[in-house]
Design an enzyme around this catalytic site. Structure first.
Site, mmCIF file in Angstrom:
data_model
loop_
_atom_site.group_PDB
_atom_site.id
_atom_site.type_symbol
_atom_site.label_atom_id
_atom_site.label_comp_id
_atom_site.label_asym_id
_atom_site.label_seq_id
_atom_site.Cartn_x
_atom_site.Cartn_y
_atom_site.Cartn_z
ATOM 1 C CD GLU A 1 -2.081 2.382 -3.521
ATOM 2 O OE1 GLU A 1 -3.223 2.744 -3.850
ATOM 3 O OE2 GLU A 1 -1.734 2.244 -2.334
ATOM 4 C CG ASP B 1 -1.783 1.178 1.354
ATOM 5 O OD1 ASP B 1 -2.662 1.340 0.494
ATOM 6 O OD2 ASP B 1 -1.602 1.969 2.305
#
Length: 697
Positions: A381, A344
């Site tokens: 990401e 993330d």
């Protein structure tokens, strides 16, 4: 009276609580701490510790580590730490507080029965009110299981939320919202045809980490991007977490998925933690080494640098923190058999202690070069909340990336934006403009239309504006621009024409995703038109808004069938799963045709420079002489278009997909495909057609 256990000095390594022949060795980081206490509890809810062990800095402190061996201590005991030392947030960044009990950052199992974030915020630290770690020593029979090694080009990812996937009563599982619940739904995942599940955060997180108005509205941190214990499965996904069954329950799920041939990718959050900024609670990292674990302002170290939008940023490239992160990842592979990780806001991990992007961030390269992680999927990401955007340029070579450029281009094309055919062709062909120049491959691109963050696929074709009022943040949260199109009416409608258009658009998105080079990722529920009512940021919606409604399998069984057949089509064509970029050249001796030919309405005449064009076609040859070619027509115009069809020696065309037709004609398995005769095919408005060749009689 509970027995008081004898102690010995213990050892620095390994970190955490380790059961050995003489007892349990405890070791924890505390570079600037002047004292340490270990508190032992009989259970997760014990009101008082049965023993408090004060460590002697002369014998229990070596370099930056505090350690002690507790003789004959049995597994199952719960424990916390208290660390003493200077409190100097603004000057040295130190936040020691001997009143606050801390959960071990290396805890293999975390319990939170006595933790109340909001009571702590209101009343300050109270005795014995912290999350607790559990001493584990259980044996586990993996029955020969190993992490799967599915080639990246074969991968089809299905992103799901462990709790939300089975929490709705319609799931019918024995233990809703748990790892055990996932096991009961494996037949569904098998039938769908995906190869990997990507689980939203399953490392222990703080469900209470939400703004005060959100909490007062009865909402919680549902998604789980608020980790506090990175080595522990989340207790909320366990059936009996109070008994310390975290690892067994998680392993049972992994082993069952592996038996079905499905890999497990974990969404991990190493960019920030649940402790927030200076106003947030002390849970562990702040109390053991605040100045080590977090990026702090160099003038006033009481200020946390925030590149994540969550209050703090992990100082991931500090040597100790980098080692902590890599050790954690290797643990989940070695001990828990996971097959990969999605990071993330990974670009936050590419920053130094001052927040500056690094050309060669040690933690990123350490993950890439770890031998223990060499066979795992590592997915970035490749952006953060402060504007660092690295899609196509994320450090390293093996890293895959969530391709945000793919998502945005395909969304715009399918909603009907003109002049995108060149951009769309590049995305469908694997995004060579992003990856080829720096020696990367189509498999570095994770292609997706939707993910947990944003509209679901059903909402993408039903809403042009976000509707997040239920989050109690004034509808300020969530992305404002979703590149969506509602077909003419915002939200639900009884208009049959608009409803048909929306279903066609969903099929269009799914079809493009599955005929693109790279690795496709599908959001759980998109295959049955799961809606969040226009909420594009359901992070706090642990309710029907965020849950998978299993009644949709019947309501939208036609779309479910379409998705299954579409995945099957991708699997039977190696040409859709190339490891290397398409070139437009012949691949002799494998085939006498170019690997790809691009077309417009006429053959070999794509409308690259036409700013009004909303249609494209291509012919994809097989990777071998035996593999059937494919011909794909994409018409996002408001009017039907007639496309010329290529004539290939020794092959004839059959219609596999036409998103403009009603079920079951919209997609057909090979033995049911109708023949396509003549030299052209008329594709309806907002329609995609896939023709599959068979050998000529």
């Amino acid at each position: 009276m509970i027995r008081q256990y004898e102690t010995r000095p213990g050892r620095r390594y390994p970190s955490g609580a380790s059961v050995e022949e003489l007892g349990v060795n405890f070791s924890v980081y505390g570079r600037h701490a002047t004292g340490a206490e270990l508190l032992l509890y009989a259970s997760a809810t014990s009101a008082e510790p049965f023993q408090v062990i004060r460590l002697d800095p002369r014998v229990n402190h070596t370099f930056f580590t505090w350690h002690v061996l507790v003789i004959d201590l049995p597994p199952g005991v719960h424990y916390t730490w208290r660390m003493d030392g200077p409190y100097d947030p603004s000057g040295r960044g130190l936040r020691f507080d001997a009143r606050v009990e801390l959960i071990d950052p290396w805890a293999r199992a975390a319990t939170t029965e006595v933790w109340d974030r909001w009571r702590r915020w209101r009343d300050g630290p109270q005795p014995h009110d912290s999350p607790r770690a559990v001493v584990l020593a259980e044996t586990y029979d993996w029955e020969g299981d190993r992490p799967l090694r599915i080639p990246s080009e074969e991968t089809i990812i299905y992103e799901l939320h462990v709790g939300g996937f089975t929490r709705d009563p319609s799931s019918g599982v024995r233990h809703p919202g748990t790892f055990a619940g996932i096991i009961e739904k494996i037949p569904y995942l098998e039938a769908l045809g995906i190869t990997h599940v990507e689980l939203m955060p399953v490392m222990a997180f703080d469900v209470q980490d939400v703004p005060k108005p959100v909490w007062e509205a009865g909402l919680s941190n549902y998604w789980g991007y608020s980790t506090h214990s990175f080595f522990s499965p989340h207790p909320g996904y366990c059936v009996t977490p109070e008994a310390g069954t975290h690892r067994r329950e998680f392993r049972d799920m992994v082993k069952a998925l592996h038996r079905a041939g499905i890999g497990v990718i974990l969404d991990v959050v190493f960019n920030h933690t649940a402790e927030g900024n200076g106003a947030g609670p002390v849970i562990n990292f702040k109390g053991f080494g605040n100045e080590t674990f977090y990026c702090l302002d160099q003038i006033n170290k009481g200020i946390y640098l925030d590149f994540t939008g969550c209050g703090n940023t992990v100082n991931a490239n500090h040597p100790f923190v980098s080692r902590f992160i890599i050790d954690c990842l290797e643990y989940w592979v070695r001990e828990m058999h996971v097959d990969g990780f999605r990071f993330d806001l990974a670009s936050a991990m590419a920053r130094d202690a001052n927040g500056m992007p690094m050309a060669h961030p040690p933690v990123i390269w350490g993950i890439e070069l770890s031998e223990a992680l060499a066979s795992t999927k590592i997915i970035a990401e490749a952006w953060d909340a402060a504007g660092l955007y690295q899609v196509g340029s994320f450090p390293g070579y093996r890293w895959m990336e969530w391709n945000g450029r793919y998502r945005d281009s395909i969304r715009r094309f399918v909603r009907g934006d003109p002049g995108l055919v060149g951009e769309v062709a590049t995305r469908i062909a694997g995004s060579s403009d992003l990856y080829e120049a720096n020696l990367r491959l189509p498999i570095n691109s994770i292609n997706f239309i939707t993910c947990h963050d944003g509209f679901t696929l059903a909402d993408l074709v039903s809403y042009e504006h976000k509707h997040n009022e239920a989050n109690h943040e004034g509808n300020r949260d969530g992305s404002k621009e979703n590149l969506s199109w509602n077909g003419g009416v915002e939200g639900p409608t009884d208009d049959p024409l608009i409803r048909a258009l929306r279903r066609r658009q969903v099929r269009n998105f799914l079809t493009i995703l599955m005929v693109s080079q790279g690795i496709p990722m599908l959001l759980a529920g998109d295959e049955v038109m799961r809606s969040q009512g226009g909420n594009n940021n359901a992070w706090c919606q642990d309710n029907a808004t965020g849950w998978f409604d299993w009644g949709l399998l019947e309501t939208h069984r036609d779309l479910l069938r379409f998705t299954r057949e579409l995945i099957a089509l991708r699997k039977r064509h190696a040409s859709l799963r190339r490891r290397y970029f398409l070139s437009g050249r012949h691949r002799a001796p494998f085939t006498d045709q170019p690997d790809i030919r691009w077309h417009g309405l006429e053959l070999d005449a794509p409308n690259w420079d036409d700013e009004r064009a909303r249609y494209l076609a291509f012919t994809l040859s097989g990777r071998t002489a035996e593999e059937a070619p494919l011909h794909v027509l994409l018409n996002m115009d408001d009017e039907p278009q007639t496309f010329a069809l290529p004539v290939l020696p020794d092959w004839t065309w059959r219609r596999a997909v036409d998103t403009g037709l009603d079920t079951p004609e919209d997609i057909s398995p090979p033995l049911e495909q109708p023949a396509v005769t003549g030299g052209s095919y008329r594709a309806g408005p907002h329609t995609i057609v896939v023709l599959e060749a068979i050998p000529a009689a």
